[in-house]
Write a protein that holds these residues in place. Structure first.
Motif, short mmCIF file in Angstrom:
data_model
loop_
_atom_site.label_atom_id
_atom_site.label_comp_id
_atom_site.label_asym_id
_atom_site.label_seq_id
_atom_site.Cartn_x
_atom_site.Cartn_y
_atom_site.Cartn_z
N GLN A 125 -8.55 24.90 -0.10
CA GLN A 125 -8.10 24.41 -1.39
C GLN A 125 -8.05 22.89 -1.37
OE1 GLN A 125 -5.19 26.50 0.15
NE2 GLN A 125 -6.59 28.19 -0.12
N LYS A 135 -4.97 22.94 -5.83
CA LYS A 135 -6.02 22.93 -6.85
C LYS A 135 -7.18 23.83 -6.42
CE LYS A 135 -8.99 19.66 -9.37
NZ LYS A 135 -9.39 18.23 -9.47
N ARG A 136 -7.58 24.71 -7.29
CA ARG A 136 -8.68 25.64 -7.01
C ARG A 136 -10.01 24.91 -6.96
NH1 ARG A 136 -10.20 31.21 -7.89
NH2 ARG A 136 -12.27 31.41 -8.79
N GLU A 138 -13.86 24.82 -7.69
CA GLU A 138 -14.73 25.47 -8.68
C GLU A 138 -15.86 26.23 -7.98
OE1 GLU A 138 -14.04 25.59 -11.82
OE2 GLU A 138 -12.29 24.28 -11.59
N ASN A 139 -16.29 27.32 -8.60
CA ASN A 139 -17.36 28.15 -8.03
C ASN A 139 -18.63 27.35 -7.77
OD1 ASN A 139 -15.81 30.51 -8.10
ND2 ASN A 139 -16.43 30.96 -10.21
N GLU A 140 -18.94 26.40 -8.67
CA GLU A 140 -20.19 25.64 -8.57
C GLU A 140 -20.23 24.79 -7.29
OE1 GLU A 140 -18.18 25.72 -11.21
OE2 GLU A 140 -19.40 27.01 -12.49
N ARG A 206 -14.81 35.49 -2.84
CA ARG A 206 -14.48 35.63 -4.27
C ARG A 206 -15.22 36.81 -4.90
NH1 ARG A 206 -13.96 29.37 -6.61
NH2 ARG A 206 -12.05 28.91 -5.45
N ASN A 213 -13.76 34.60 -11.53
CA ASN A 213 -13.29 34.08 -12.81
C ASN A 213 -11.77 34.02 -12.90
OD1 ASN A 213 -15.98 33.92 -13.87
ND2 ASN A 213 -15.93 36.15 -14.11
N THR A 215 -8.13 32.48 -12.58
CA THR A 215 -7.50 31.17 -12.55
C THR A 215 -6.66 31.07 -11.29
OG1 THR A 215 -5.63 32.03 -13.83
CG2 THR A 215 -7.42 30.96 -15.05
N SER A 216 -6.34 29.84 -10.91
CA SER A 216 -5.65 29.62 -9.65
C SER A 216 -4.31 30.34 -9.60
CB SER A 216 -5.42 28.12 -9.44
OG SER A 216 -4.69 27.90 -8.26
#
Length: 292
Positions: A125, A135-136, A138-140, A206, A213, A215-216
């Motif tokens: 993280q 803070k998560r 992002e997948n990208e 994931r 998809n 949220t954190s």
């Protein structure tokens, strides 16, 4: 290379043998494995003794030192055994795939020699210092071979460079429970040690757990429910933010803690006063921890 590890356990003798088996069954297996026992009984020792394995060592903490105290002892013992890399594990979160250690070591071998690697892990993280929140990622971002992170939780297959321990960096036993890994990881970062995860492995996690998809949920400890887990997590987070001079994050978290009772008025006066009591308990606990 000497690869060692430790597993923290507390009154889970029914799980420890399976966890040990999964760690030692890795394609890159630790040369030895310490069991750091916080338990109040001898059942874990009896389970470990039943293995009759020279690879598995046992240390009883004497009393429940929490994950923080146990992790500090585990790192010390592994470093004393001349380990180069140290697996930090929990009794109920063993590796689920026999190739995980091998894939994590491939990150270490892939990185340039001039990169000061402090640790690698399965899931990481980021940390928002201004908001004082996890803070998560992002997948990208996970399409990269490796990803630089701020924090790798203890249940996410942390593998620590023994040079970190040699630099007199250890988890803070005073924290007992809650964000002790974050405190340790931020101290590493401040000393120039970097933390990496495999983007590919984290993306697969994931997919496996259907959280692409989602949220954190890493900030669930901020919910301020009146129980011991939330007390330690809120107290410790205030402490970590303060000692790292992340004052904006500190005051943001303190504001959330103090404002929460007002929002709880909609549930009645009992809920309001319960939250007030909890907020005061956390703040007093923070002050005691700061002066300990």
């Amino acid at each position: 290379m000497v690869f060692s590890g430790f597993i923290i356990t507390y009154n889970r003798s029914n799980l420890i043998l399976d966890s040990i088996s999964k760690v030692l069954s890795q394609s890159v297996s630790p040369d030895f494995l310490w069991i750091i026992d916080n338990s109040s009984d001898s059942l874990t020792l009896e389970a470990v003794d039943s293995l009759k394995s020279k690879k598995v060592k046992y240390h009883h903490m004497g009393s429940n030192a929490g994950p923080a105290g146990a992790a500090a002892k585990g790192l010390e013992l592994c470093a004393a055994d001349k380990a180069d890399w140290i697996y930090w594990g929990d009794d109920d979160d063993p590796p689920t795939d026999p190739l995980i250690f091998e894939e994590l070591f491939s990150i270490i071998n892939f990185l340039p020699n001039n990169v000061k690697v402090g640790q690698v892990g399965l899931v990481g993280q980021l940390f928002d210092t201004q908001k004082g929140k996890i803070k998560r990622i992002e997948n990208e971002v996970l399409n990269r071979e490796f990803v630089l992170v701020d924090n790798i939780a203890g249940n996410q297959i942390k593998i620590i460079n023994s040079n970190v321990v040699a630099s007199n960096l250890l988890p803070n036993p005073k924290l007992f429970f809650g964000f002790e890994e974050l405190d340790f990881d931020l101290k590493m970062k401040n000393r120039g040690f970097l933390s990496f995860i495999s983007g590919e492995l984290m993306f697969k996690q994931r997919v496996k757990y259907n959280t692409l998809n989602k949220t954190s949920n890493f900030n669930k400890h901020y919910q301020n429910n009146e129980n011991w887990r939330d007390f330690y997590s809120n107290r410790n987070l205030l402490y970590i933010l303060w000692i790292n001079q992340m004052y904006l994050g500190f005051f943001n978290r303190l504001t959330v803690l103090l404002v929460k009772p007002i929002f709880n008025l909609r549930y009645g006066l009992k809920s309001f006063f319960s939250q007030v009591k909890f907020a005061l308990r956390v703040f007093v606990g923070f002050l005691k921890l700061l002066n300990a």
